[in-house]
Write a protein that holds these residues in place. Structure first.
Motif, PDB file in Angstrom:
ATOM      1  N   GLY A  49       0.814  -1.209   0.000  1.00  0.00           N
ATOM      2  CA  GLY A  49       0.000   0.000   0.000  1.00  0.00           C
ATOM      3  C   GLY A  49       0.848   1.259   0.000  1.00  0.00           C
ATOM      4  O   GLY A  49       0.546   2.230  -0.711  1.00  0.00           O
ATOM      5  N   TYR A  50       1.913   1.240   0.778  1.00  0.00           N
ATOM      6  CA  TYR A  50       2.815   2.401   0.851  1.00  0.00           C
ATOM      7  C   TYR A  50       3.418   2.697  -0.523  1.00  0.00           C
ATOM      8  O   TYR A  50       3.457   3.848  -0.967  1.00  0.00           O
ATOM      9  CB  TYR A  50       3.912   2.116   1.870  1.00  0.00           C
ATOM     10  CG  TYR A  50       4.825   3.292   2.152  1.00  0.00           C
ATOM     11  CD1 TYR A  50       4.581   4.135   3.228  1.00  0.00           C
ATOM     12  CD2 TYR A  50       5.929   3.556   1.344  1.00  0.00           C
ATOM     13  CE1 TYR A  50       5.415   5.215   3.494  1.00  0.00           C
ATOM     14  CE2 TYR A  50       6.766   4.631   1.592  1.00  0.00           C
ATOM     15  CZ  TYR A  50       6.503   5.457   2.672  1.00  0.00           C
ATOM     16  OH  TYR A  50       7.330   6.529   2.919  1.00  0.00           O
ATOM     17  N   LEU A  51       3.873   1.656  -1.203  1.00  0.00           N
ATOM     18  CA  LEU A  51       4.504   1.846  -2.509  1.00  0.00           C
ATOM     19  C   LEU A  51       3.494   2.279  -3.569  1.00  0.00           C
ATOM     20  O   LEU A  51       3.823   3.062  -4.470  1.00  0.00           O
ATOM     21  CB  LEU A  51       5.207   0.557  -2.939  1.00  0.00           C
ATOM     22  CG  LEU A  51       6.446   0.180  -2.124  1.00  0.00           C
ATOM     23  CD1 LEU A  51       6.992  -1.167  -2.573  1.00  0.00           C
ATOM     24  CD2 LEU A  51       7.523   1.248  -2.247  1.00  0.00           C
ATOM     25  N   ILE A  52       2.267   1.776  -3.470  1.00  0.00           N
ATOM     26  CA  ILE A  52       1.223   2.218  -4.402  1.00  0.00           C
ATOM     27  C   ILE A  52       0.997   3.721  -4.245  1.00  0.00           C
ATOM     28  O   ILE A  52       0.914   4.468  -5.228  1.00  0.00           O
ATOM     29  CB  ILE A  52      -0.083   1.436  -4.160  1.00  0.00           C
ATOM     30  CG1 ILE A  52       0.066  -0.017  -4.637  1.00  0.00           C
ATOM     31  CG2 ILE A  52      -1.255   2.097  -4.895  1.00  0.00           C
ATOM     32  CD1 ILE A  52      -1.091  -0.913  -4.239  1.00  0.00           C
ATOM     33  N   ALA A  53       0.903   4.174  -2.988  1.00  0.00           N
ATOM     34  CA  ALA A  53       0.714   5.607  -2.744  1.00  0.00           C
ATOM     35  C   ALA A  53       1.940   6.400  -3.183  1.00  0.00           C
ATOM     36  O   ALA A  53       1.820   7.500  -3.738  1.00  0.00           O
ATOM     37  CB  ALA A  53       0.427   5.846  -1.264  1.00  0.00           C
ATOM     38  N   TYR A  54       3.113   5.853  -2.952  1.00  0.00           N
ATOM     39  CA  TYR A  54       4.356   6.527  -3.348  1.00  0.00           C
ATOM     40  C   TYR A  54       4.380   6.797  -4.854  1.00  0.00           C
ATOM     41  O   TYR A  54       4.805   7.861  -5.307  1.00  0.00           O
ATOM     42  CB  TYR A  54       5.546   5.659  -2.945  1.00  0.00           C
ATOM     43  CG  TYR A  54       6.875   6.148  -3.469  1.00  0.00           C
ATOM     44  CD1 TYR A  54       7.571   7.157  -2.818  1.00  0.00           C
ATOM     45  CD2 TYR A  54       7.430   5.598  -4.625  1.00  0.00           C
ATOM     46  CE1 TYR A  54       8.787   7.610  -3.303  1.00  0.00           C
ATOM     47  CE2 TYR A  54       8.641   6.047  -5.121  1.00  0.00           C
ATOM     48  CZ  TYR A  54       9.319   7.051  -4.456  1.00  0.00           C
ATOM     49  OH  TYR A  54      10.511   7.498  -4.945  1.00  0.00           O
ATOM     50  N   LYS A  55       3.886   5.840  -5.623  1.00  0.00           N
ATOM     51  CA  LYS A  55       3.936   5.969  -7.081  1.00  0.00           C
ATOM     52  C   LYS A  55       2.788   6.813  -7.640  1.00  0.00           C
ATOM     53  O   LYS A  55       2.939   7.462  -8.680  1.00  0.00           O
ATOM     54  CB  LYS A  55       3.900   4.579  -7.725  1.00  0.00           C
ATOM     55  CG  LYS A  55       5.140   3.741  -7.454  1.00  0.00           C
ATOM     56  CD  LYS A  55       5.004   2.360  -8.084  1.00  0.00           C
ATOM     57  CE  LYS A  55       6.226   1.500  -7.801  1.00  0.00           C
ATOM     58  NZ  LYS A  55       6.084   0.130  -8.368  1.00  0.00           N
ATOM     59  N   HIS A  56       1.635   6.799  -6.962  1.00  0.00           N
ATOM     60  CA  HIS A  56       0.445   7.341  -7.617  1.00  0.00           C
ATOM     61  C   HIS A  56      -0.288   8.448  -6.854  1.00  0.00           C
ATOM     62  O   HIS A  56      -1.077   9.168  -7.469  1.00  0.00           O
ATOM     63  CB  HIS A  56      -0.558   6.205  -7.877  1.00  0.00           C
ATOM     64  CG  HIS A  56      -0.024   5.106  -8.741  1.00  0.00           C
ATOM     65  ND1 HIS A  56       0.187   5.264 -10.097  1.00  0.00           N
ATOM     66  CD2 HIS A  56       0.347   3.828  -8.446  1.00  0.00           C
ATOM     67  CE1 HIS A  56       0.659   4.136 -10.603  1.00  0.00           C
ATOM     68  NE2 HIS A  56       0.765   3.249  -9.624  1.00  0.00           N
ATOM     69  N   LEU A  57      -0.071   8.593  -5.545  1.00  0.00           N
ATOM     70  CA  LEU A  57      -0.905   9.523  -4.779  1.00  0.00           C
ATOM     71  C   LEU A  57      -0.749  10.961  -5.253  1.00  0.00           C
ATOM     72  O   LEU A  57      -1.725  11.698  -5.370  1.00  0.00           O
ATOM     73  CB  LEU A  57      -0.583   9.427  -3.283  1.00  0.00           C
ATOM     74  CG  LEU A  57      -1.443  10.310  -2.370  1.00  0.00           C
ATOM     75  CD1 LEU A  57      -2.924   9.952  -2.509  1.00  0.00           C
ATOM     76  CD2 LEU A  57      -1.006  10.171  -0.912  1.00  0.00           C
ATOM     77  N   TYR A  58       0.489  11.368  -5.542  1.00  0.00           N
ATOM     78  CA  TYR A  58       0.731  12.746  -5.955  1.00  0.00           C
ATOM     79  C   TYR A  58       0.949  12.875  -7.460  1.00  0.00           C
ATOM     80  O   TYR A  58       1.448  13.894  -7.936  1.00  0.00           O
ATOM     81  CB  TYR A  58       1.930  13.315  -5.194  1.00  0.00           C
ATOM     82  CG  TYR A  58       1.676  13.419  -3.706  1.00  0.00           C
ATOM     83  CD1 TYR A  58       0.598  14.142  -3.219  1.00  0.00           C
ATOM     84  CD2 TYR A  58       2.506  12.778  -2.792  1.00  0.00           C
ATOM     85  CE1 TYR A  58       0.351  14.234  -1.862  1.00  0.00           C
ATOM     86  CE2 TYR A  58       2.268  12.860  -1.426  1.00  0.00           C
ATOM     87  CZ  TYR A  58       1.186  13.591  -0.972  1.00  0.00           C
ATOM     88  OH  TYR A  58       0.941  13.680   0.373  1.00  0.00           O
ATOM     89  N   ALA A  59       0.579  11.830  -8.192  1.00  0.00           N
ATOM     90  CA  ALA A  59       0.680  11.895  -9.655  1.00  0.00           C
ATOM     91  C   ALA A  59      -0.351  12.878 -10.195  1.00  0.00           C
ATOM     92  O   ALA A  59      -1.417  13.085  -9.606  1.00  0.00           O
ATOM     93  CB  ALA A  59       0.461  10.512 -10.261  1.00  0.00           C
ATOM     94  N   SER A  60      -0.028  13.488 -11.321  1.00  0.00           N
ATOM     95  CA  SER A  60      -0.914  14.512 -11.888  1.00  0.00           C
ATOM     96  C   SER A  60      -2.217  13.921 -12.413  1.00  0.00           C
ATOM     97  O   SER A  60      -3.247  14.591 -12.443  1.00  0.00           O
ATOM     98  CB  SER A  60      -0.195  15.260 -13.017  1.00  0.00           C
ATOM     99  OG  SER A  60       0.239  14.350 -14.019  1.00  0.00           O
ATOM    100  N   GLU A  61      -2.178  12.655 -12.826  1.00  0.00           N
ATOM    101  CA  GLU A  61      -3.375  12.007 -13.360  1.00  0.00           C
ATOM    102  C   GLU A  61      -3.792  10.851 -12.459  1.00  0.00           C
ATOM    103  O   GLU A  61      -2.955  10.194 -11.831  1.00  0.00           O
ATOM    104  CB  GLU A  61      -3.121  11.476 -14.773  1.00  0.00           C
ATOM    105  CG  GLU A  61      -2.825  12.564 -15.806  1.00  0.00           C
ATOM    106  CD  GLU A  61      -2.639  11.981 -17.194  1.00  0.00           C
ATOM    107  OE1 GLU A  61      -2.719  10.738 -17.330  1.00  0.00           O
ATOM    108  OE2 GLU A  61      -2.412  12.760 -18.133  1.00  0.00           O
TER     109      GLU A  61
END
Length: 214
Positions: A49-61
């Motif tokens: 879960g941490y890595l999913i958020a790391y990759k996508h939480l602050y992504a522009s899309e």
């Protein structure tokens, strides 16, 4: 204090994943410690879960749900499919498959569809594959959870959500075995909630880094 390099932080996480996998392997190989194995699995879901958020939480899309899940499945499903077939055909302990073809084919179908962890007996054929079955549930939920988390404006919102998630997780574990389907820590809802907790830890850890490491 000097900020920790992001690449190094991810390396630390990869090292922790490897250590947890080693623990799980040793316990499945016969070393005592079933409770430790369960907590190691929980820890892996937190890291996922941490890595999913790391990759996508602050992504522009936002994540495209279909493409995201398809890309995840493509990485592991071909080998998983082969393992299921080999287990069904070759292993002596699965003679029950031939004794009762109807239940055998149902069980094989559930495993091939990665739905076995939603049943009361997730340990048929390739028993450790319950992890992939539960992880698939995490992948389905992750895009929607991240879309919600992007709307949170403060760390206190993340803290509140994390408290709610872990309270629900605690209550489910308390009622473990007392409800019809919630009879095992391998039930996917446990894994999904644990991974969501990991997603929420990422923005909180980033806030801690900004306040105390810089």
């Amino acid at each position: 204090m000097e900020a920790v390099n992001t690449k190094n932080r991810i390396n630390y996480i990869s090292g922790m994943k490897a250590f947890m996998l080693l623990i799980i392997f040793l316990i499945h190989a016969g070393v005592r410690g079933n409770q430790i194995s369960q907590r190691a699995c929980d820890f892996l879901f937190v890291i996922s879960g941490y890595l999913i958020a790391y990759k996508h939480l602050y992504a522009s899309e936002d994540i495209r749900v279909f493409s995201y899940i398809k890309n995840k499945i493509v990485k592991f499903y071909p080998l998983y499919f082969i393992c299921c077939i080999v287990c069904a055909v070759c292993f002596e302990e699965f003679n029950a498959f031939y004794i009762n073809l109807k239940s055998g084919f149902i069980s094989l179908g559930l495993n091939l569809a990665l739905l076995q962890s939603w049943t009361q007996n997730p340990y048929t054929f390739n028993s450790v594959s319950w992890f992939l079955s539960s992880l698939l549930g995490v992948y389905f939920v992750a895009p929607f959870a991240l879309k919600l988390f992007k709307k949170v404006k403060s760390k206190y919102g993340y803290v509140l959500l994390l408290a709610i998630v872990w309270l629900v997780r605690f209550l489910l574990e308390y009622f473990n075995g007392k409800l019809y389907y919630i009879n095992s820590n391998h039930f996917p809802v446990f894994s999904i909630l644990t991974s969501i907790g990991g997603m929420l830890l990422f923005p909180l850890s980033k806030d801690i880094k900004n306040n105390f490491w810089c």
